[in-house]
Design an enzyme around this catalytic site. Structure first.
Site, PDB file in Angstrom:
ATOM      1  CG  HIS A  52      46.717  23.635  30.764  1.00  0.00           C
ATOM      2  ND1 HIS A  52      46.919  23.002  32.028  1.00  0.00           N
ATOM      3  CD2 HIS A  52      45.624  24.716  30.897  1.00  0.00           C
ATOM      4  CE1 HIS A  52      45.992  23.583  32.859  1.00  0.00           C
ATOM      5  NE2 HIS A  52      45.145  24.252  32.220  1.00  0.00           N
ATOM      6  CD  GLU A 109      52.256  21.695  30.033  1.00  0.00           C
ATOM      7  OE1 GLU A 109      51.215  22.698  29.963  1.00  0.00           O
ATOM      8  OE2 GLU A 109      52.519  21.486  31.539  1.00  0.00           O
ATOM      9  CB  CYS A 153      49.598  19.182  31.047  1.00  0.00           C
ATOM     10  SG  CYS A 153      48.469  20.531  30.477  1.00  0.00           S
ATOM     11  CB  ALA A 213      47.115  71.492  39.929  1.00  0.00           C
ATOM     12  CB  ALA A 214      46.938  74.234  44.416  1.00  0.00           C
ATOM     13  CB  SER A 229      44.573  64.932  38.584  1.00  0.00           C
ATOM     14  OG  SER A 229      43.323  64.377  38.182  1.00  0.00           O
ATOM     15  CB  THR A 248      39.583  58.431  42.399  1.00  0.00           C
ATOM     16  OG1 THR A 248      40.667  58.420  42.907  1.00  0.00           O
ATOM     17  CG2 THR A 248      39.800  58.065  40.876  1.00  0.00           C
ATOM     18  CG  LEU A 255      37.366  52.947  36.998  1.00  0.00           C
ATOM     19  CD1 LEU A 255      36.924  52.443  38.436  1.00  0.00           C
ATOM     20  CD2 LEU A 255      38.812  53.382  36.913  1.00  0.00           C
ATOM     21  NE  ARG A 291      38.732  55.458  27.435  1.00  0.00           N
ATOM     22  CZ  ARG A 291      38.587  55.546  28.700  1.00  0.00           C
ATOM     23  NH1 ARG A 291      37.927  54.590  29.237  1.00  0.00           N
ATOM     24  NH2 ARG A 291      39.602  56.289  29.288  1.00  0.00           N
TER      25      ARG A 291
END
Ligand SMILES: NC(=O)c1ccc[n+]([C@@H]2O[C@H](COP(=O)([O-])OP(=O)(O)OC[C@H]3O[C@@H](n4cnc5c(N)ncnc54)[C@H](OP(=O)(O)O)[C@@H]3O)[C@@H](O)[C@H]2O)c1
Length: 346
Positions: free
Chosen positions: A51, A53, A86, A171-172, A176, A204, A212, A215
């Site tokens: 920690h 301290e 601590c 996009a349509a 992406s 997705t 995922l 990097r």
């Protein structure tokens, strides 16, 4: 009293070097001798390490600790976890005064201030020690997300979206990659590398097949890899890239995001990044589960395609939730807006 305001500012600066993943708060500590000189300083480098301290005490000349003041961004812990308490270490070293910015919200670790006070150590909050509000506020901000997660027993959720100037994420024709430029994408990877879990919907995974992983700009893996999580009832294809990448991944076959977050909490996640897509992000927003929003705004117009966020049930402008901007930052040609949600427990 030695200049505790300066020391708390410095402790906050040190704390920022620590990671936000791993379940522990970012904490910094500065030890001041009776004449105000800095004896030593330290910060927490992540779960399982010393920690703040203890790190500061380890670097100090023991002869200069008698009567010293410890200035810490968070109340010293008073429990034995992977490291000893601590409080006992500060007391044993002869520290006479402790100044801290915020109390420990974790019932397991709290009580340090009281324990020290009963041993004759003077214990002051930053406010009581006369530290200006902007300095103590900065120190408190460092632990705010973690503290909120601990109090609610639900991970702090960062929602991310990369959108066109007209608010679209694809996009349509569904393409992406990439709406934003390299600088924005590299930044998004640094965020992945500093969370416990990255979450996407099955949509997705099926559309983009993302790995995922976190990097570096040269494509190599960052030191810390978040748990990769897919939420939704559809199956994750056997050849999906996120299955192949190193590190752990998890499929939660549900649309119940609260249950999903509970599962992640139980797995140790305290900071989670919901990367989308728009259906999952909208679901999380509708349920007020997003605490912090990262919007990467690219100077491109799509005119049609998937909106970043679906209907949130806002009937009229006056009822629209206004998020609290925290920072804005230029990344190459893109702009990153970080905002916190307007209501609820931050
Ligand atoms: N620009 C960006 O920032 C960005 C980021 C990510 C994705 N995208 C784009 O977004 C598109 C995919 O969009 P999407 O909306 O289909 O993806 P998504 O949000 O990742 O996936 C949607 C699926 O998530 C599951 N889900 C789980 N809990 C949910 C909840 N509470 N509410 C809604 N859905 C939930 C459902 O799966 P089940 O039907 O399996 O139950 C749902 O069909 C792709 O074109 C991709 O490229 C853009």
């Amino acid at each position: 009293m030695p200049d505790v305001s300066w020391a708390l500012g410095r402790a906050a600066e040190l704390a920022e070097r620590g990671p936000q993943h791993g379940g522990n708060p970012r904490v910094g500590c500065v030890l001041l001798a009776t004449d105000g000189a800095v004896v030593s300083e330290g910060w927490h480098r992540g779960a399982g390490t010393a920690h703040a301290e203890a790190a500061a005490l380890a670097g100090a000349d023991p002869g200069r600790l008698r009567g010293a003041t410890a200035v810490v961004t968070l109340e010293p812990c008073h429990h034995s976890g992977r490291t000893p308490p601590c409080t006992r270490a500060l007391h044993a070293a002869g520290v006479a005064r402790v100044v801290y910015a915020v109390g420990d919200p974790d019932p397991v670790a709290a009580g340090g201030a009281r324990w020290l006070a009963t041993r004759g150590v003077e214990v002051l909050t930053a406010e009581d020690a006369g530290v200006p509000a902007d300095v103590s506020g900065r120190a408190a901000d460092l632990t705010a997300a973690w503290a909120s997660a601990v109090r609610r027993r639900r991970p702090w959720v960062v929602g991310k979206t990369a959108l066109s100037l007209d608010g679209r994420v694809a996009a349509a024709d569904g393409t992406s990659r990439w709406i934003t430029g390299a600088a924005a994408r590299n930044h998004a990877h640094t965020v992945r590398a500093d969370v416990d879990a990255v979450v996407v919907g099955t949509g997705t995974v099926l559309a983009d097949d993302p790995a995922l992983t976190a990097r570096r700009p040269d494509g190599t893996l960052a030191e810390h890899q978040p748990l990769r999580v897919v939420v939704g009832r559809r199956a994750v294809p056997p050849q999906a890239a996120l299955r192949q990448a190193p590190g752990d991944w998890l499929h939660l076959p549900t649309r119940d995001l609260r249950t999903a977050l509970d599962r992640l909490w139980d797995a140790g996640a305290r900071r989670v990044l919901v990367e989308g897509g728009p259906s999952l992000l909208s679901g999380a927003l509708r349920e007020h589960l997003v605490d912090e929003l990262h919007a990467y705004l690219a100077p491109v117009l799509l005119g049609a395609g998937l909106p970043a966020v679906a209907d949130l049930g806002v009937p009229t402008l006056a009822d629209a939730p206004r998020w609290r901007p925290v920072t804005t930052r230029t990344l190459g040609e893109d702009l990153l807006v970080v905002a916190h949600r307007p209501q609820g427990d931050l």
